[in-house]
Design a protein around this motif. Structure first.
Motif: not given
Length: 547
Positions: A25-37, A41-42, A120-125, A161-164
């Motif tokens: 999930f770290m890999a998923i979150e890193a990509v998602g954080g970069w995409f969302a800016g 998340l990053m 979405s990514i923060a909730t899954a995380g 939780a903070a990201a959400m």
């Protein structure tokens, strides 16, 4: 004091599963954080990377810790677990500082964030991190290595939780600074956990005494529990790793004591009362071998020994007066000894313990000049065995019995027949001296029986080796109430008096004193001072009543 469960294969399997889940999930979150800016998340992805390393390190700590001892490492590799926890704490500190630096830059130069993908990514995380935390928390978390891994995952939960929350605020208001602000708050929380982890691991690496072990209380408790003991010194306590306290100590035994019986009793007491199963006890029946070595290595000491042999009885008369005194006299008797020395008298040293323990030590040949008991029965015990100088016994002081509670947590209760003491205790216990031998406990039991409440509280007792130990339990707030002497309560800043037991509810609390056989001129002089007006004034200042 709690004992820790030993690490086992089940913990290692859960750590391995947590590692796989975290790294994916770290890999998923890193990509998602970069995409969302999103910095939140990053930052959380970076934290999860350190978490994956922390989980791998914790796994390695447990794996190495199970390796058996060898010629070079007689304790095995258990300390590796503490090293792993220490390194994990440093990793936590580093990632927290990096997040704080990046958050400061984002506050100065705001960056647009795509809130919906971030949410979405923060909730899954958050879900992944909660599952990981549940896996790890199913095992006892008082082990410092496992606690280090859990601290990392808790940081992940907070980060998700903070990201959400940041995503929700941005969706609702469009206010972008919420992202770095919440990242800064989470970084501070992570830094706090890291500091606690590094501090705990450093304490173990420096072989510090476990927080739950009070060495002075341990010394008194063991000495009072084993009547053959006349002294304990050279106490060293440390932890090999979390939940594995270790102890070494030197114990002086009375002449003729059964060494095997005493050793078994000492180790049993350490295991049952202090949960120390690994102890090394050196038994001594004379001068400590370490002291003998010190004498051999110092020429000046040899000269002093020779001078003492030449002066003979003169040197014997100059030795300090030894007083065996009830624990409740601690403080007051010390002040009397100081006043005696200042008035031109010699030096008097008091050894404090429960009267029962002191009486048995005297019976077993422990060297003392004066005995002051907290009740008449234990003085009778010594006197009937011919261990009191004829005609020297005298009643010295009186005391009162009080019900106490921790400071700031008073008991709203009035002492009287049938008073609701058991109800006031709730699920807690009542600290008293052990009624089997400690005078304060004997008086307490008599008073509670007289008032008709003994049967209700008998299964709620916390019986202690002496009255000062009972006082300490109340001071620390470990029990809601205790019964001690009025003088103990007066000397403490950590308790409040809930009530005084009326006269007639228990036998009078009288402190008899007597000279012991072989007492010299110095002991007789100090005994006279004890019974004089100067000492009486000091005792009364400490709350005792004169006879």
């Amino acid at each position: 004091m709690r004992s820790s469960h030993s690490p086992n294969g089940q913990i290692e399997r859960r750590l391995g599963a947590a590692f796989v889940l975290t790294i994916v999930f770290m890999a998923i979150e890193a990509v998602g954080g970069w995409f969302a800016g999103s910095l939140a998340l990053m930052a959380d992805a970076g934290h999860m990377l350190t978490d994956a390393l922390a989980l791998a390190l914790a796994f390695a700590g447990f794996w190495f810790g199970r390796r058996p001892p060898d010629q070079r490492r007689s304790y095995g590799y258990r300390r590796f677990e503490v090293l792993a926890a220490w390194i994990n704490g440093l990793l936590l500190s580093g990632i927290a500082l990096l997040i704080m630096g990046e958050a400061a830059l984002r506050l100065l130069t705001p960056v647009a964030v795509k809130a919906l993908p971030m949410l979405s990514i923060a909730t899954a995380g958050l879900g992944v991190n909660l599952v990981t935390l549940w896996w790890l928390k199913r095992e006892p978390s008082d082990h410092i290595n496992l606690r280090g891994a859990i601290f990392h995952v808790v940081g992940d939960v907070l980060g998700s939780a903070a990201a959400m929350l940041a995503a929700i605020v941005i969706l609702a208001t469009g206010w972008m600074p919420i992202d770095p602000l919440l990242s800064l708050v989470i970084a501070l929380l992570i830094l706090r956990s890291a500091f606690a982890l590094v501090r705990g691991a450093t304490h173990i690496l420096l072989e510090g005494t476990h927080d739950d072990i009070d060495l002075e209380r341990m010394r008194e408790d063991v000495a009072n529990s084993v009547p053959e003991i006349t002294g304990i010194h050279h106490i060293h306590a440390w932890s090999l790793t979390s939940g594995h306290p270790m102890l070494t100590l030197h114990v002086q035994l009375a002449e003729g004591a059964d060494r095997d019986t005493a050793l078994h009793a000492i180790k049993e007491r350490l295991a049952t009362a202090f949960h120390i199963s690994h102890s090394v006890v050196q038994l001594e029946c004379g001068l400590c071998p370490d002291a003998k070595t010190s004498l051999r290595n110092h020429a000046g000491a040899a000269i002093l020994v020779a001078a003492a042999l030449l002066t003979g009885s003169a040197a014997a008369d100059e030795r300090p007066v030894t007083v065996f005194a009830a624990a409740s006299l601690n403080g007051a008797l010390d002040a009397v000894s100081v006043a005696y020395a200042e008035s031109g008298g010699g030096k008097a040293i008091a050894s404090y313990a429960a009267s029962s323990a002191l009486a048995r030590q005297i019976e077993n040949g422990a060297p003392a000049d004066i005995f002051i008991s907290a009740n008449e029965e234990w003085m009778d015990y010594v006197q009937t065995r011919g261990l009191v100088e004829t005609g020297s016994r005298a009643d010295l002081l009186r005391n009162r019995l009080v019900l106490i509670a921790p400071l700031g947590k008073p008991l709203d209760i009035a002492i009287g027949p049938g008073f609701p003491l058991a109800k006031a205790l709730g699920d807690g216990r009542l600290a008293i001296g052990d009624p089997a031998g400690v005078p304060a406990g004997i008086y307490a039991k008599a008073a509670l029986e007289h008032l008709g409440v003994w049967n209700e509280v008998a299964d709620k007792l916390a019986p202690m080796a002496d009255v000062r130990a009972a006082l300490t339990l109340v001071e620390r707030g470990e029990v809601p109430a205790g019964i001690v002497y009025a003088t103990d309560a007066a000397a403490s800043r950590g308790v409040t008096v809930a009530g005084i037991f009326p006269d007639g509810t228990h036998p009078p609390i009288i402190y008899p004193a007597a000279l012991l056989p072989g007492a010299g001129a110095a002991a007789r002089d100090f005994y006279g001072f004890l019974r004089g007006p100067a000492a009486r004034a000091i005792f009364e200042r400490f709350g005792f009543e004169g006879m």
